[in-house]
Scaffold this motif. Structure first.
Motif, mmCIF file in Angstrom:
data_model
loop_
_atom_site.group_PDB
_atom_site.id
_atom_site.type_symbol
_atom_site.label_atom_id
_atom_site.label_comp_id
_atom_site.label_asym_id
_atom_site.label_seq_id
_atom_site.Cartn_x
_atom_site.Cartn_y
_atom_site.Cartn_z
ATOM 1 N N GLU A 283 0.847 -1.196 0.000
ATOM 2 C CA GLU A 283 0.000 0.000 0.000
ATOM 3 C C GLU A 283 0.879 1.241 0.000
ATOM 4 O O GLU A 283 1.935 1.255 0.619
ATOM 5 N N ASP B 252 0.075 5.339 0.618
ATOM 6 C CA ASP B 252 -0.933 6.372 0.910
ATOM 7 C C ASP B 252 -0.367 7.748 0.624
ATOM 8 O O ASP B 252 0.748 8.063 1.054
ATOM 9 N N TYR B 253 -1.162 8.549 -0.097
ATOM 10 C CA TYR B 253 -0.746 9.902 -0.451
ATOM 11 C C TYR B 253 -1.697 10.925 0.161
ATOM 12 O O TYR B 253 -2.856 10.635 0.404
ATOM 13 N N ASN B 254 -1.183 12.143 0.333
ATOM 14 C CA ASN B 254 -2.043 13.289 0.592
ATOM 15 C C ASN B 254 -2.107 14.031 -0.738
ATOM 16 O O ASN B 254 -1.142 14.696 -1.126
ATOM 17 N N GLU C 54 2.491 7.216 3.766
ATOM 18 C CA GLU C 54 2.820 5.909 4.341
ATOM 19 C C GLU C 54 3.056 4.878 3.255
ATOM 20 O O GLU C 54 2.435 4.917 2.192
#
Length: 196
Positions: free
Chosen positions: A74, A76-78, A86
């Motif tokens: 995985e 994870d983006y903003n 992450e």
């Protein structure tokens, strides 16, 4: 296989603080580990790795001097800050199938003569042994015409006996739609009314 350096993360330090200091947080888990190991990776190293790899990529993870073969599970983006938050990894064990995804990449869509390419699926989900993992599925769409459709079952991954497909073989990956450039009648009548 790409290599990525990581350090064990001290859980007393909050993720927000680490991100402000230029780190991406993460975790590596797997059957051969007694417990999941929290990680921190420099943003620079994470960005460099993600230029060529991503979710579903194999990586040699160097954690405090120990090398581990792993799969990126995985990322994870903003999206607003265009920031990696992450990255999670799963250790690869020889002889053990792992669940992963392969990204679908369309090639030559600028060569389509008629119609519009509609990409319906972005990735294919499957299970395979570490040596049979597929990162990307490239589809050359240059020869497709209006009405043509490619399904998951048409892809090479579907006929690979070392891969257990999890995505429905009947799921549509890409289709070519007709271009409709007709102007709604109401607009035409308004224009005609103005010219009269």
């Amino acid at each position: 296989m790409n290599t990525l350096k990581a350090e064990k993360r001290d859980m007393k330090t909050k993720a927000k603080k680490l991100r402000r200091e230029g780190f991406v947080t993460g975790v590596i888990f797997g059957k051969e580990l007694e417990e999941a190991i929290p990680l921190q990776i420099t943003v620079k190293d994470a960005e460099r790795f993600l230029k060529n790899g991503g979710k579903g990529s194999k990586v040699t993870l160097e954690v405090d001097g120990t090398s581990m073969e792993a799969l990126v599970k995985e990322v994870d983006y903003n999206p607003l800050k265009r920031q990696i938050l992450e990255m999670d990894f799963q250790t690869l064990v020889k002889g053990e199938k792992v669940h992963s995804t392969a990204e679908i990449v369309l090639l030559n869509h600028d060569k389509i003569q008629e119609g519009v390419i509609e990409k319906v699926l972005n990735e294919v989900s499957y299970r395979a042994l570490p040596e049979s993992l597929v990162e990307k599925i490239e589809i050359d769409v240059a020869s497709l015409k209006v009405g043509d459709t490619i399904k998951v079952g048409d892809l090479p991954i579907a006929s690979d006996k070392n891969v257990d497909l999890m995505t429905d073989p009947e799921a549509v990956v890409v289709t070519v739609m007709e271009v409709h450039n007709t102007v709604p009648e109401t607009e035409e009548t308004e224009e005609e009314a103005q010219t009269e």
